[in-house]
Design an enzyme around this catalytic site. Structure first.
Site, PDB file in Angstrom:
ATOM      1  N   GLU A  63       0.961  -1.125   0.262  1.00 31.25           N
ATOM      2  CA  GLU A  63      -0.196   0.089   0.201  1.00 31.25           C
ATOM      3  C   GLU A  63       0.493   1.116   0.031  1.00 31.25           C
ATOM      4  O   GLU A  63       0.571   2.293  -0.807  1.00 31.25           O
ATOM      5  CB  GLU A  63      -0.950   0.072   1.404  1.00 31.25           C
ATOM      6  N   GLY A 323      12.905  -2.239  -1.172  1.00 36.00           N
ATOM      7  CA  GLY A 323      13.046  -1.717  -1.946  1.00 36.00           C
ATOM      8  C   GLY A 323      13.010  -2.074  -3.488  1.00 36.00           C
ATOM      9  O   GLY A 323      13.764  -0.869  -4.619  1.00 36.00           O
ATOM     10  N   ASN A 348       0.189  -7.783  -6.151  1.00 33.26           N
ATOM     11  CA  ASN A 348       0.391  -6.813  -7.347  1.00 33.26           C
ATOM     12  C   ASN A 348       0.868  -7.454  -8.087  1.00 33.26           C
ATOM     13  O   ASN A 348       2.009  -7.119  -8.132  1.00 33.26           O
ATOM     14  CB  ASN A 348       0.765  -5.069  -7.046  1.00 33.26           C
ATOM     15  N   ILE A 350       0.707  -5.492 -11.443  1.00 27.49           N
ATOM     16  CA  ILE A 350       0.857  -4.676 -11.995  1.00 27.49           C
ATOM     17  C   ILE A 350       2.284  -3.657 -12.351  1.00 27.49           C
ATOM     18  O   ILE A 350       2.895  -3.654 -13.283  1.00 27.49           O
ATOM     19  CB  ILE A 350       0.073  -3.172 -11.478  1.00 27.49           C
ATOM     20  N   GLU A 351       2.782  -4.012 -11.221  1.00 27.91           N
ATOM     21  CA  GLU A 351       4.363  -3.617 -11.515  1.00 27.91           C
ATOM     22  C   GLU A 351       5.528  -4.025 -12.846  1.00 27.91           C
ATOM     23  O   GLU A 351       5.806  -3.525 -13.274  1.00 27.91           O
ATOM     24  CB  GLU A 351       5.467  -3.396  -9.953  1.00 27.91           C
TER      25      GLU A 351
END
Length: 435
Positions: A63, A323, A348, A350-351
């Protein structure tokens, strides 16, 4: 009656929650820090001026990273405003510090107890509150309403599974969801379910995660790693969860692709050593990103090729860093998205699509149903059912370069086509802020 029971339960749960923090701190020391913030106690005071404070709650790592384009856009739209970023986990807090530095203030969100929430709101005096995706805390919503703080559920999603659970509480659920000033949903199906639960002022603005982008320096880092790995078939298993690494290693054992390299990136940093032991127990040669390419070498890798060659007999590279997921994607030919081989709801995808990497994902994606279905329909992703199916899909794609490149192009186009939710969200939020 339900509210009274809920508040009473928190008085029972709170001591247990603190004990759990201390137990978890054995593996991740951050859990024993800032415990007072979890009860609404804030160190220091804000300056007594009229600068608005925008409070963004991002529970953990995913998030927080999804909130990055939104927070950057808010800072640009209202440079006079302060930004407070709250979390529930040390890893989320560390990610926020890494991304934003001193551009934002940070705190843990207090437990959902009336006195704790009131202390938090009195100390920070937010002009606007944003909670990301599925964070629904009844007392927080109620206290924001009493304090006249507009609270917006942003990038909101509501799976069919979560909807059925919430709907069991009937009128109480409607009272909770009706407390949001606005609800900004990812998709029409999310909006429909949220409205049925009592949400008001619902708008469909799209998914903020499509506006995430891998920084050029991170992509360059991944390309430098890939050059040091060489011309081997490389796949990454990203954001894997407990119990899932064994399944990924089963798929790797069945892959039957010569000289393939697995980059294994656990979602939670406190599990790095545990996962390394699993790999070694499986009889595989392991290298760790932290020792193979330490920061001093990585910093100059993009310009000088300063990453040492990865030994050819290494089977698994452990992504034991924070990261850098975009760099791991940039170093890979294919990406498997974790949290999906077990009933954990998925992570996720999408990345990975935005980097232009073909995606494989398991059957359990109830937290990302719409994004997964859309990616599969666009030819950007393939859904697999189990480790054997994952191995088969990987093998087919490694042996079919034309299809792999086509999927990578489809992934990039899919991510680009759905961008724009950040700008639409900022337009709505600016109308809720004082001039």
């Amino acid at each position: 009656m339900l509210r009274a029971i809920y508040n009473a339960l928190w008085w029972i749960i709170a001591p247990v929650a603190v004990l759990r923090l201390l137990i978890r701190s054995r593996k991740e020391r951050g859990y024993r820090q800032h415990i007072g913030e979890r009860f609404g106690y804030v160190r220091g005071r804000l300056p007594e001026d009229d600068a608005p404070l925008i409070w963004v709650h991002a529970v953990s790592v995913g998030e927080t990273r999804a909130a990055q384009p939104l927070i950057d856009a808010l800072i640009k739209a209202r440079p006079d405003a302060r930004i407070l970023l709250t979390h529930m986990t040390p890893s989320g807090r560390a990610t926020g510090e890494q991304i934003f530095g001193d551009r934002v203030m940070r705190s843990y969100l207090p437990y959902d107890m009336p006195h704790a929430v009131r202390r938090f709101l009195r100390a920070w005096r937010p002009s606007l509150g944003l909670v990301m995706e599925t964070e629904v805390w009844p007392t927080l919503i109620d206290e924001c309403r009493r304090a006249d703080v507009p609270l917006v559920l942003t990038n909101a999603r509501m799976s069919a599974r979560s909807y059925k659970r919430a709907a069991r509480f009937g009128g109480a659920t409607k009272d909770v969801f009706g407390g949001f000033a606005r609800v900004l949903a990812q998709s029409p199906s999310d909006a429909e379910r949220l409205t049925a639960l009592g949400a008001r002022n619902v708008a469909v603005l799209g998914n903020l995660k499509f506006d995430m982008s891998t920084p050029p320096e991170l992509a360059a880092r991944g390309h430098a790693w890939r050059a040091a790995i060489g011309a081997r078939p490389v796949w990454v298993a990203a954001s894997t969860r407990e119990g899932e690494e064994e399944l990924v290693l089963q798929a790797f054992a069945a892959l039957d692709v010569e000289n393939a390299l697995l980059i294994l990136v656990p979602r939670h940093p406190q599990r790095f050593n545990e996962v390394a032991a699993l790999v070694e127990k499986a009889g595989l040669r392991l290298a760790r990103r932290s020792t193979w390419a330490p920061d001093a070498k990585v910093a100059s890798a993009a310009v000088s090729g300063g990453v040492p060659a990865l030994p050819a007999d290494v089977n698994v590279l452990l992504g034991d860093s924070m990261g850098e997921l975009g760099a791991y994607y940039a170093a890979s030919d294919l990406a498997f998205i974790g949290g999906s081989l077990l009933p954990l709801g998925g992570q996720n995808l999408i990345e990975a699509c935005a980097v232009g990497v073909p995606v494989l994902i398991g059957p359990h994606v109830f937290n990302f149903t719409q994004a997964t279905a859309d990616a599969v329909a666009a030819g950007a992703a393939v859904q697999v059912q189990d480790p054997a199916d994952l191995a088969r899909a990987l093998r087919e794609l490694f042996n079919d370069k034309a299809r792999r490149l086509m999927m990578g192009g489809a992934a990039s186009a899919f991510a680009a086509r759905h961008r724009g939710a950040t700008a639409r969200t900022v337009d709505v939020l600016m109308a809720l802020l004082p001039e």
